[in-house]
Design an enzyme around this catalytic site. Structure first.
Site, PDB file in Angstrom:
ATOM      1  NE  ARG A  99     -18.373   0.125 -18.859  1.00 34.29           N
ATOM      2  CZ  ARG A  99     -17.650  -0.882 -19.317  1.00 34.29           C
ATOM      3  NH1 ARG A  99     -17.209  -1.825 -18.492  1.00 34.29           N
ATOM      4  NH2 ARG A  99     -17.369  -0.987 -20.588  1.00 34.29           N
ATOM      5  CE  LYS A 134      -3.701  -7.531   3.179  1.00 41.71           C
ATOM      6  NZ  LYS A 134      -2.272  -7.780   2.884  1.00 41.71           N
ATOM      7  CE  LYS A 166      -3.231 -10.040  10.406  1.00 43.24           C
ATOM      8  NZ  LYS A 166      -3.536  -9.458   9.078  1.00 43.24           N
ATOM      9  CD  GLU A 200       0.536 -11.623  11.604  1.00 42.87           C
ATOM     10  OE1 GLU A 200       1.193 -11.212  10.622  1.00 42.87           O
ATOM     11  OE2 GLU A 200      -0.333 -10.933  12.175  1.00 42.87           O
ATOM     12  CG  ASP A 221       3.330 -11.605   8.376  1.00 42.26           C
ATOM     13  OD1 ASP A 221       2.774 -11.578   7.261  1.00 42.26           O
ATOM     14  OD2 ASP A 221       3.835 -10.603   8.915  1.00 42.26           O
TER      15      ASP A 221
END
Length: 283
Positions: A99, A134, A166, A200, A221
Protein backbone atom coordinates in the site's frame (compact mmCIF):
# COMPACT_ATOMS: atom_id res chain seq x y z
CA UNK A 1 16.87 18.69 -8.46
CA UNK A 2 16.57 14.91 -8.48
CA UNK A 3 15.75 12.69 -5.51
CA UNK A 4 18.64 12.68 -3.00
CA UNK A 5 18.87 9.29 -1.26
CA UNK A 6 18.91 10.76 2.25
CA UNK A 7 15.77 12.82 1.61
CA UNK A 8 14.01 9.92 -0.10
CA UNK A 9 14.79 7.59 2.81
CA UNK A 10 13.41 10.11 5.31
CA UNK A 11 10.11 10.34 3.45
CA UNK A 12 9.82 6.58 2.91
CA UNK A 13 10.65 5.75 6.51
CA UNK A 14 8.03 8.19 7.78
CA UNK A 15 5.40 6.58 5.55
CA UNK A 16 6.35 3.07 6.67
CA UNK A 17 6.31 4.10 10.32
CA UNK A 18 2.81 5.47 9.82
CA UNK A 19 1.50 2.27 8.20
CA UNK A 20 3.53 -0.32 10.14
CA UNK A 21 4.06 1.10 13.64
CA UNK A 22 3.96 -2.38 15.22
CA UNK A 23 4.18 -4.61 12.14
CA UNK A 24 1.45 -6.02 9.89
CA UNK A 25 -1.06 -7.77 12.14
CA UNK A 26 -2.63 -9.68 9.25
CA UNK A 27 0.43 -10.72 7.26
CA UNK A 28 2.68 -11.46 10.24
CA UNK A 29 0.17 -13.94 11.67
CA UNK A 30 -1.19 -15.41 8.45
CA UNK A 31 1.61 -15.86 5.91
CA UNK A 32 4.35 -18.38 6.76
CA UNK A 33 7.91 -17.08 6.96
CA UNK A 34 10.08 -18.16 4.03
CA UNK A 35 7.32 -18.01 1.44
CA UNK A 36 8.29 -16.02 -1.66
CA UNK A 37 6.12 -14.21 -4.17
CA UNK A 38 6.21 -12.27 -7.42
CA UNK A 39 3.98 -9.28 -8.17
CA UNK A 40 3.50 -6.86 -11.04
CA UNK A 41 2.60 -3.19 -10.79
CA UNK A 42 0.02 -2.75 -13.56
CA UNK A 43 -1.40 0.51 -14.89
CA UNK A 44 -5.20 0.32 -14.94
CA UNK A 45 -5.49 3.65 -16.74
CA UNK A 46 -3.40 5.51 -19.27
CA UNK A 47 -1.08 8.19 -18.02
CA UNK A 48 2.51 9.21 -17.30
CA UNK A 49 4.52 7.25 -14.76
CA UNK A 50 6.42 8.97 -11.95
CA UNK A 51 7.73 7.66 -8.66
CA UNK A 52 9.36 4.37 -9.59
CA UNK A 53 12.48 5.14 -7.47
CA UNK A 54 10.22 5.77 -4.47
CA UNK A 55 8.20 2.63 -5.18
CA UNK A 56 11.42 0.59 -5.20
CA UNK A 57 12.81 2.30 -2.11
CA UNK A 58 9.78 1.31 -0.03
CA UNK A 59 10.41 -2.39 -0.60
CA UNK A 60 14.19 -2.17 -0.24
CA UNK A 61 13.91 -0.30 3.08
CA UNK A 62 11.51 -2.96 4.32
CA UNK A 63 13.62 -5.89 3.17
CA UNK A 64 16.89 -5.86 1.21
CA UNK A 65 15.98 -9.31 -0.14
CA UNK A 66 13.22 -7.78 -2.27
CA UNK A 67 14.12 -6.91 -5.87
CA UNK A 68 12.25 -4.40 -7.99
CA UNK A 69 12.69 -4.32 -11.76
CA UNK A 70 11.24 -1.26 -13.47
CA UNK A 71 9.75 -1.92 -16.90
CA UNK A 72 9.85 1.73 -17.93
CA UNK A 73 11.35 5.02 -16.77
CA UNK A 74 9.73 7.90 -14.96
CA UNK A 75 8.22 10.31 -17.47
CA UNK A 76 7.10 7.46 -19.75
CA UNK A 77 3.50 7.36 -21.06
CA UNK A 78 1.77 4.05 -20.31
CA UNK A 79 -1.39 2.37 -21.55
CA UNK A 80 -4.01 0.48 -19.52
CA UNK A 81 -2.79 -3.02 -18.75
CA UNK A 82 0.89 -2.16 -19.10
CA UNK A 83 3.26 -3.58 -16.48
CA UNK A 84 5.44 -0.82 -15.05
CA UNK A 85 7.46 -2.81 -12.49
CA UNK A 86 8.00 -6.36 -11.22
CA UNK A 87 8.60 -7.06 -7.52
CA UNK A 88 10.00 -10.33 -6.18
CA UNK A 89 11.03 -11.55 -2.75
CA UNK A 90 9.66 -12.69 0.61
CA UNK A 91 5.86 -12.65 0.43
CA UNK A 92 5.55 -11.00 3.83
CA UNK A 93 7.66 -8.05 2.71
CA UNK A 94 5.71 -7.59 -0.53
CA UNK A 95 2.42 -7.54 1.36
CA UNK A 96 3.72 -5.16 4.02
CA UNK A 97 5.00 -2.63 1.50
CA UNK A 98 2.23 -2.89 -1.09
CA UNK A 99 0.00 0.00 0.00
CA UNK A 100 2.74 2.49 0.86
CA UNK A 101 4.60 1.80 -2.40
CA UNK A 102 1.43 2.13 -4.47
CA UNK A 103 0.36 5.30 -2.67
CA UNK A 104 3.57 6.99 -3.76
CA UNK A 105 3.47 5.64 -7.31
CA UNK A 106 -0.21 6.43 -7.87
CA UNK A 107 0.02 9.94 -6.39
CA UNK A 108 3.15 10.97 -8.29
CA UNK A 109 1.96 9.41 -11.54
CA UNK A 110 -1.29 11.33 -11.19
CA UNK A 111 0.64 14.60 -10.89
CA UNK A 112 2.85 13.73 -13.87
CA UNK A 113 -0.21 12.80 -15.92
CA UNK A 114 -2.08 16.03 -15.19
CA UNK A 115 1.06 18.07 -15.83
CA UNK A 116 1.54 16.38 -19.20
CA UNK A 117 -2.00 17.36 -20.15
CA UNK A 118 -1.33 21.02 -19.39
CA UNK A 119 1.96 20.87 -21.29
CA UNK A 120 0.22 19.33 -24.29
CA UNK A 121 -2.46 22.01 -24.18
CA UNK A 122 0.12 24.77 -24.79
CA UNK A 123 2.24 22.85 -27.29
CA UNK A 124 3.83 25.07 -29.93
CA UNK A 125 3.70 28.20 -27.82
CA UNK A 126 6.76 29.72 -26.07
CA UNK A 127 5.30 29.23 -22.61
CA UNK A 128 6.23 26.89 -19.77
CA UNK A 129 3.89 25.21 -17.28
CA UNK A 130 5.17 25.48 -13.71
CA UNK A 131 4.02 24.36 -10.28
CA UNK A 132 3.46 26.23 -6.99
CA UNK A 133 4.02 25.65 -3.27
CA UNK A 134 0.52 24.16 -2.97
CA UNK A 135 1.88 20.73 -2.18
CA UNK A 136 1.19 18.00 0.37
CA UNK A 137 3.15 18.83 3.56
CA UNK A 138 6.26 16.66 3.69
CA UNK A 139 5.99 15.53 0.08
CA UNK A 140 7.04 18.66 -1.82
CA UNK A 141 10.31 17.13 -3.03
CA UNK A 142 8.44 14.21 -4.60
CA UNK A 143 5.54 16.20 -5.99
CA UNK A 144 7.75 18.77 -7.68
CA UNK A 145 9.79 15.90 -9.10
CA UNK A 146 6.57 14.45 -10.54
CA UNK A 147 5.78 17.78 -12.21
CA UNK A 148 9.13 17.60 -14.02
CA UNK A 149 8.43 14.03 -15.07
CA UNK A 150 5.22 15.29 -16.67
CA UNK A 151 7.13 17.85 -18.72
CA UNK A 152 6.51 20.83 -16.47
CA UNK A 153 9.00 22.97 -14.58
CA UNK A 154 9.37 24.03 -10.97
CA UNK A 155 8.72 27.40 -9.40
CA UNK A 156 10.67 28.12 -6.19
CA UNK A 157 10.96 25.11 -3.91
CA UNK A 158 10.26 27.08 -0.74
CA UNK A 159 10.31 30.48 0.89
CA UNK A 160 14.07 30.32 1.32
CA UNK A 161 15.10 30.18 -2.34
CA UNK A 162 13.15 32.89 -4.12
CA UNK A 163 11.70 36.37 -3.70
CA UNK A 164 7.99 36.70 -4.47
CA UNK A 165 6.32 39.84 -3.15
CA UNK A 166 2.62 38.96 -3.00
CA UNK A 167 -0.54 40.94 -2.32
CA UNK A 168 -0.30 40.59 1.45
CA UNK A 169 3.30 41.82 1.46
CA UNK A 170 2.23 44.78 -0.66
CA UNK A 171 -0.72 45.54 1.62
CA UNK A 172 1.61 45.80 4.62
CA UNK A 173 4.05 48.01 2.72
CA UNK A 174 1.22 50.35 1.72
CA UNK A 175 -0.11 50.50 5.27
CA UNK A 176 3.35 51.42 6.53
CA UNK A 177 3.76 54.04 3.82
CA UNK A 178 6.75 52.32 2.22
CA UNK A 179 6.96 52.92 -1.56
CA UNK A 180 7.57 49.81 -3.66
CA UNK A 181 10.63 51.35 -5.34
CA UNK A 182 12.41 52.01 -2.04
CA UNK A 183 11.37 48.59 -0.69
CA UNK A 184 12.92 46.84 -3.71
CA UNK A 185 16.06 48.95 -3.56
CA UNK A 186 16.52 48.01 0.10
CA UNK A 187 15.74 44.38 -0.68
CA UNK A 188 18.45 44.21 -3.35
CA UNK A 189 21.02 45.33 -0.81
CA UNK A 190 20.03 42.44 1.46
CA UNK A 191 19.79 39.46 -0.88
CA UNK A 192 22.39 37.58 -2.97
CA UNK A 193 23.11 39.27 -6.29
CA UNK A 194 21.78 36.38 -8.41
CA UNK A 195 18.31 36.26 -6.88
CA UNK A 196 15.41 37.60 -8.96
CA UNK A 197 12.70 39.75 -7.43
CA UNK A 198 9.16 38.91 -8.52
CA UNK A 199 6.14 41.06 -7.72
CA UNK A 200 2.48 40.05 -7.87
CA UNK A 201 0.28 42.51 -9.76
CA UNK A 202 -3.46 42.65 -10.44
CA UNK A 203 -3.90 45.59 -12.82
CA UNK A 204 -1.97 47.75 -15.28
CA UNK A 205 -1.27 50.45 -12.70
CA UNK A 206 0.48 47.88 -10.51
CA UNK A 207 2.35 46.53 -13.54
CA UNK A 208 3.75 49.98 -14.26
CA UNK A 209 4.63 50.54 -10.62
CA UNK A 210 6.47 47.21 -10.33
CA UNK A 211 8.39 47.77 -13.57
CA UNK A 212 9.40 51.26 -12.50
CA UNK A 213 10.58 49.85 -9.18
CA UNK A 214 12.88 47.43 -11.02
CA UNK A 215 11.09 44.09 -10.60
CA UNK A 216 12.76 41.24 -12.50
CA UNK A 217 9.56 39.23 -12.88
CA UNK A 218 5.84 39.88 -12.62
CA UNK A 219 3.11 37.52 -11.46
CA UNK A 220 -0.18 38.42 -13.14
CA UNK A 221 -2.89 37.26 -10.75
CA UNK A 222 -6.37 36.41 -12.06
CA UNK A 223 -6.18 38.71 -15.07
CA UNK A 224 -8.50 38.30 -18.04
CA UNK A 225 -6.84 37.33 -21.35
CA UNK A 226 -7.42 40.86 -22.66
CA UNK A 227 -5.75 42.46 -19.65
CA UNK A 228 -2.95 39.89 -19.80
CA UNK A 229 -2.10 40.90 -23.36
CA UNK A 230 -1.76 44.53 -22.34
CA UNK A 231 0.30 43.61 -19.27
CA UNK A 232 2.63 41.38 -21.30
CA UNK A 233 3.12 44.15 -23.85
CA UNK A 234 4.11 46.58 -21.09
CA UNK A 235 6.57 44.12 -19.56
CA UNK A 236 8.09 42.71 -22.76
CA UNK A 237 11.86 42.96 -22.65
CA UNK A 238 11.78 44.35 -19.12
CA UNK A 239 10.60 41.47 -16.92
CA UNK A 240 9.73 37.78 -16.97
CA UNK A 241 5.95 37.32 -17.02
CA UNK A 242 3.88 34.70 -15.23
CA UNK A 243 0.11 34.15 -15.22
CA UNK A 244 -1.67 32.45 -12.35
CA UNK A 245 -5.06 32.04 -10.75
CA UNK A 246 -7.66 29.36 -11.48
CA UNK A 247 -6.22 28.36 -14.85
CA UNK A 248 -7.76 25.12 -16.12
CA UNK A 249 -7.09 22.74 -18.99
CA UNK A 250 -9.90 24.47 -20.87
CA UNK A 251 -8.44 27.97 -20.44
CA UNK A 252 -4.67 27.41 -20.35
CA UNK A 253 -4.06 27.76 -24.09
CA UNK A 254 -5.95 31.05 -24.26
CA UNK A 255 -3.76 32.31 -21.42
CA UNK A 256 -0.60 31.08 -23.13
CA UNK A 257 -1.58 32.84 -26.36
CA UNK A 258 -1.31 36.20 -24.56
CA UNK A 259 2.47 35.82 -24.69
CA UNK A 260 3.26 35.13 -21.02
CA UNK A 261 6.50 33.29 -20.34
CA UNK A 262 5.16 31.08 -17.55
CA UNK A 263 1.82 29.74 -16.34
CA UNK A 264 1.71 28.50 -12.76
CA UNK A 265 -0.97 25.95 -11.88
CA UNK A 266 -1.58 24.98 -8.26
CA UNK A 267 -3.89 22.19 -9.39
CA UNK A 268 -0.92 20.18 -10.66
CA UNK A 269 -0.13 19.20 -7.09
CA UNK A 270 -3.22 19.98 -5.03
CA UNK A 271 -5.89 18.51 -7.30
CA UNK A 272 -4.26 15.78 -9.39
CA UNK A 273 -6.19 12.52 -9.44
CA UNK A 274 -4.09 9.48 -8.53
CA UNK A 275 -3.35 7.23 -11.49
CA UNK A 276 -4.98 3.83 -11.07
CA UNK A 277 -2.16 1.31 -10.59
CA UNK A 278 -2.50 -2.09 -8.91
CA UNK A 279 -0.01 -4.63 -7.56
CA UNK A 280 -1.07 -8.01 -8.93
CA UNK A 281 0.45 -11.08 -7.25
CA UNK A 282 1.34 -13.96 -9.56
CA UNK A 283 0.80 -17.12 -7.53
Amino acid sequence: MELPAFALDRIVEAALAEDLPWGDLTTDNLIPAGVTARAEAVARAGGVIAGLPVFERVFVRLDPQVTVAACCRDGTPVRPGEVVAVVEGPARSLLRGERVALNFLQRLSGIATLTSQYVAAVAGLPCRIIDTRKTTPGLRLLEKYAVRMGGGANHRFGLSDGILIKDNHLAILRREGIPLASALADLRRRIPHGVRIQVEVENLEEVREALAAGADALLFDNMSPELLREAVALARGRAITEASGGITLETVRVVAETGVDLISVGALTHSARALDISLDFRV
